[in-house]
Scaffold this motif. Structure first.
Motif, PDB file in Angstrom:
ATOM      1  N   SER A 219       9.064  46.112  80.571  1.00  0.00           N
ATOM      2  CA  SER A 219       9.838  44.932  80.948  1.00  0.00           C
ATOM      3  C   SER A 219       9.187  44.206  82.124  1.00  0.00           C
ATOM      4  CB  SER A 219      11.258  45.336  81.324  1.00  0.00           C
ATOM      5  OG  SER A 219      11.251  46.103  82.526  1.00  0.00           O
ATOM      6  N   SER A 221      11.024  43.209  84.697  1.00  0.00           N
ATOM      7  CA  SER A 221      11.981  43.304  85.798  1.00  0.00           C
ATOM      8  C   SER A 221      12.683  44.644  85.706  1.00  0.00           C
ATOM      9  CB  SER A 221      13.021  42.172  85.703  1.00  0.00           C
ATOM     10  OG  SER A 221      13.754  42.309  84.501  1.00  0.00           O
ATOM     11  N   THR A 224      16.491  42.309  84.297  1.00  0.00           N
ATOM     12  CA  THR A 224      16.461  40.866  83.987  1.00  0.00           C
ATOM     13  C   THR A 224      16.708  39.973  85.181  1.00  0.00           C
ATOM     14  OG1 THR A 224      18.794  40.602  83.322  1.00  0.00           O
ATOM     15  CG2 THR A 224      17.246  41.371  81.632  1.00  0.00           C
ATOM     16  N   GLU A 225      16.402  40.433  86.399  1.00  0.00           N
ATOM     17  CA  GLU A 225      16.634  39.582  87.556  1.00  0.00           C
ATOM     18  C   GLU A 225      15.719  38.367  87.607  1.00  0.00           C
ATOM     19  OE1 GLU A 225      14.372  43.312  89.004  1.00  0.00           O
ATOM     20  OE2 GLU A 225      15.952  42.813  87.578  1.00  0.00           O
ATOM     21  N   ARG A 226      14.681  38.353  86.794  1.00  0.00           N
ATOM     22  CA  ARG A 226      13.823  37.172  86.685  1.00  0.00           C
ATOM     23  C   ARG A 226      14.268  36.238  85.554  1.00  0.00           C
ATOM     24  NH1 ARG A 226       9.962  41.011  88.448  1.00  0.00           N
ATOM     25  NH2 ARG A 226       8.804  40.232  90.247  1.00  0.00           N
ATOM     26  N   LEU A 228      15.997  35.984  81.365  1.00  0.00           N
ATOM     27  CA  LEU A 228      15.680  36.511  80.041  1.00  0.00           C
ATOM     28  C   LEU A 228      14.434  35.879  79.435  1.00  0.00           C
ATOM     29  CD1 LEU A 228      19.272  36.796  78.520  1.00  0.00           C
ATOM     30  CD2 LEU A 228      17.765  38.675  79.171  1.00  0.00           C
ATOM     31  N   GLU A 231      11.390  37.922  79.540  1.00  0.00           N
ATOM     32  CA  GLU A 231      11.494  39.207  78.854  1.00  0.00           C
ATOM     33  C   GLU A 231      11.216  39.092  77.358  1.00  0.00           C
ATOM     34  OE1 GLU A 231      11.524  41.723  80.574  1.00  0.00           O
ATOM     35  OE2 GLU A 231      12.420  41.122  82.479  1.00  0.00           O
ATOM     36  N   ARG A 255      12.814  50.208  78.296  1.00  0.00           N
ATOM     37  CA  ARG A 255      12.489  49.479  79.513  1.00  0.00           C
ATOM     38  C   ARG A 255      11.014  49.539  79.862  1.00  0.00           C
ATOM     39  NH1 ARG A 255      12.055  51.031  84.909  1.00  0.00           N
ATOM     40  NH2 ARG A 255      12.265  49.320  86.413  1.00  0.00           N
ATOM     41  N   TRP A 299      18.038  48.753  76.733  1.00  0.00           N
ATOM     42  CA  TRP A 299      17.675  47.877  77.851  1.00  0.00           C
ATOM     43  C   TRP A 299      17.748  46.415  77.433  1.00  0.00           C
ATOM     44  CZ3 TRP A 299      14.472  44.028  79.472  1.00  0.00           C
ATOM     45  CH2 TRP A 299      14.400  43.817  80.847  1.00  0.00           C
ATOM     46  N   PRO A 300      18.302  45.532  78.288  1.00  0.00           N
ATOM     47  CA  PRO A 300      18.849  45.812  79.618  1.00  0.00           C
ATOM     48  C   PRO A 300      20.349  46.066  79.631  1.00  0.00           C
ATOM     49  CG  PRO A 300      18.745  43.451  79.306  1.00  0.00           C
ATOM     50  CD  PRO A 300      18.209  44.073  78.030  1.00  0.00           C
ATOM     51  N   TYR A 301      21.010  45.874  78.480  1.00  0.00           N
ATOM     52  CA  TYR A 301      22.464  45.794  78.487  1.00  0.00           C
ATOM     53  C   TYR A 301      23.169  47.125  78.669  1.00  0.00           C
ATOM     54  CZ  TYR A 301      21.082  41.308  76.591  1.00  0.00           C
ATOM     55  OH  TYR A 301      20.473  40.093  76.411  1.00  0.00           O
ATOM     56  N   VAL A 312      23.929  43.219  84.430  1.00  0.00           N
ATOM     57  CA  VAL A 312      23.206  42.295  83.559  1.00  0.00           C
ATOM     58  C   VAL A 312      24.121  41.147  83.141  1.00  0.00           C
ATOM     59  CG1 VAL A 312      21.899  42.051  81.424  1.00  0.00           C
ATOM     60  CG2 VAL A 312      21.785  44.192  82.722  1.00  0.00           C
TER      61      VAL A 312
END
Length: 438
Positions: A219, A221, A224-226, A228, A231, A255, A299-301, A312
């Protein structure tokens, strides 16, 4: 006080605060198919216990009784993964990748602290070949097979085609048995996702019939802090046609699939995966799993099946409902970076199963990993707790002398371990009688 001094003070103060906010993680059973999973816990910063590098000196890793370990190559330029060629030569991928920008002040601080536990050596961006010409266990030849690569990591051989997974592309060399240097520049097979490259390592395995290559893509991140958008094509395994370079998505929601291996006999694809951070020292367990075509691993949920990660946004209940749990938990934050299935020549105790290289935690107290373990199998599946196989990389004195990455079984009876802190390749062999059946 100038800006640089202020920055240094800020880093020191926050690092101290970071250390102070931690505490010893409760001991939970996080091995196997049903690991204990506590409630998520989020702090200002993750707990951090950074390795204190130290030279091996006259020490070596500890291996089981009846086995020997030797350093067969030193002074490398960050060895990551290895490949044993049919004639017994060993190829070593050396390099350091990634080009991610820091997102927040804490990323700058955490990055500086984590860097203290890694080697200061510049990555080689090359393949080194090791040869033991007379079979006495001493690899008297160490030569550069190919250089000017882009953070090479995964390696695979199909017939006379040597495949290398750089951080931005899968490439191919023509290979002839006994060759000590590539005869020409590599040919690109296909581009690989390379934007940002938060997780830059591209793991690689070839199918048993040689038709396909599998590439693990991490991934961009933690969760997903950057956003979606970055990703797309990340946190998944690709299946690539070896002849044409055409690819398709094989599995998603992994991930960071840091190493791949094909299981002997079944031909099944397996992976070790590094899970997410910053919800506590006992979340989330890294794992070993078979990789099923079309499967979604969370990932990520969600993690470990359908355990929802509330951080997320937006949430995706439909994806969570489709998530499957991995096969085998290795423990939280052990940072598994290598996997290789064993062979009978490794001895009766270690004949059926997989070796896993655990690079070691940076965000856990007490630390976890920093060793090579053996996961026993029965009827093609993991069965029982892992067995410590090579330990002592992090000593009782709190100093860290090595960090295992790739592990590769030589079917003639040796385990090759890449150590990217001391920049060493270790070779573990059974002593006379250790490989005999019970």
């Amino acid at each position: 006080m100038n800006r640089q001094m202020i920055r240094g003070v800020s880093v020191s103060v926050l690092a101290a605060a970071l250390a102070a906010c931690g505490g010893q993680a409760p001991q939970l059973h996080q091995i196997g198919g049903t690991p204990e999973l506590p409630e998520p816990h989020r702090g200002l910063m993750p707990d951090m216990t950074i390795a204190t590098p130290s030279a091996w000196g006259d020490r070596m890793p500890t291996v089981p009784k009846g086995y020997r370990i030797a350093a067969i190559a030193t002074d490398l330029a960050i060895p990551r993964q290895t490949l044993v060629l049919p004639n017994g030569d060993i190829l070593v991928a050396e390099g350091r990748g990634g080009n991610e920008p820091a997102l927040k002040p804490k990323d700058v601080i955490a990055g500086k602290i984590k860097a203290k536990g890694t080697t200061p050596v510049k990555g080689g961006n090359r393949l080194t070949l090791l040869r033991d010409a007379d079979g006495d266990g001493v690899y008297e030849i160490k030569t550069v097979f190919a250089d000017k690569l882009n953070a090479p990591y995964g390696l695979a051989l199909i017939g006379s085609a040597l495949y290398v997974a750089n951080q931005d592309a899968l490439v191919r060399f023509d290979y002839q048995a006994g060759q000590t240097k590539a005869g020409a520049a590599p040919v690109k097979v296909t581009d690989l996702p390379a934007a940002i490259n938060h997780h830059w390592t591209k793991s690689l395995a070839a199918s048993a019939d040689g038709r396909y290559l599998y590439v693990g893509i991490g991934s961009n991140s933690n969760i997903t802090e950057r956003g979606l958008d970055v990703e797309i094509d990340r946190a998944q395994v690709w299946q690539i046609d070896a002849a044409s370079g055409a690819h398709k998505t094989f599995a998603t929601g992994l991930r960071n699939p840091t190493a791949l291996a094909i299981q002997p006999g079944t031909g099944a694809l397996w992976a070790v995966v590094n899970e997410r951070d910053e919800i506590g020292p006992n979340l989330v367990p890294d794992y070993l799993t078979s990789v099923r075509e079309g499967a979604f691993y969370g990932w990520p949920y969600s993690y470990w099946g359908k355990n929802v990660d509330r951080r997320v946004m937006p949430q995706n209940p439909k994806k969570v409902a489709s998530a499957i749990a991995p096969d085998y938990a290795l423990g939280s934050h052990v940072a598994a970076l290598g996997v290789s299935f064993s062979a009978p020549a490794m001895g009766a105790t270690f004949a059926d199963g997989a070796f896993v290289g655990e690079h070691g935690s940076w965000n856990r107290d007490p630390p976890a990993g920093y060793k090579v373990v053996f996961v026993p199998f029965s009827n093609g599946r993991p069965a029982g707790d892992p067995i410590d196989f090579a330990t002592g990389f992090r000593g009782d004195d709190g100093k860290t002398r090595g960090r295992p990455v790739g592990v590769t079984v030589d079917p003639r009876g040796a385990l090759i371990i890449a150590d990217d802190l001391s920049n060493t390749i270790w070779r573990v062999t059974p002593a006379a009688g250790a490989a005999a059946p019970n």
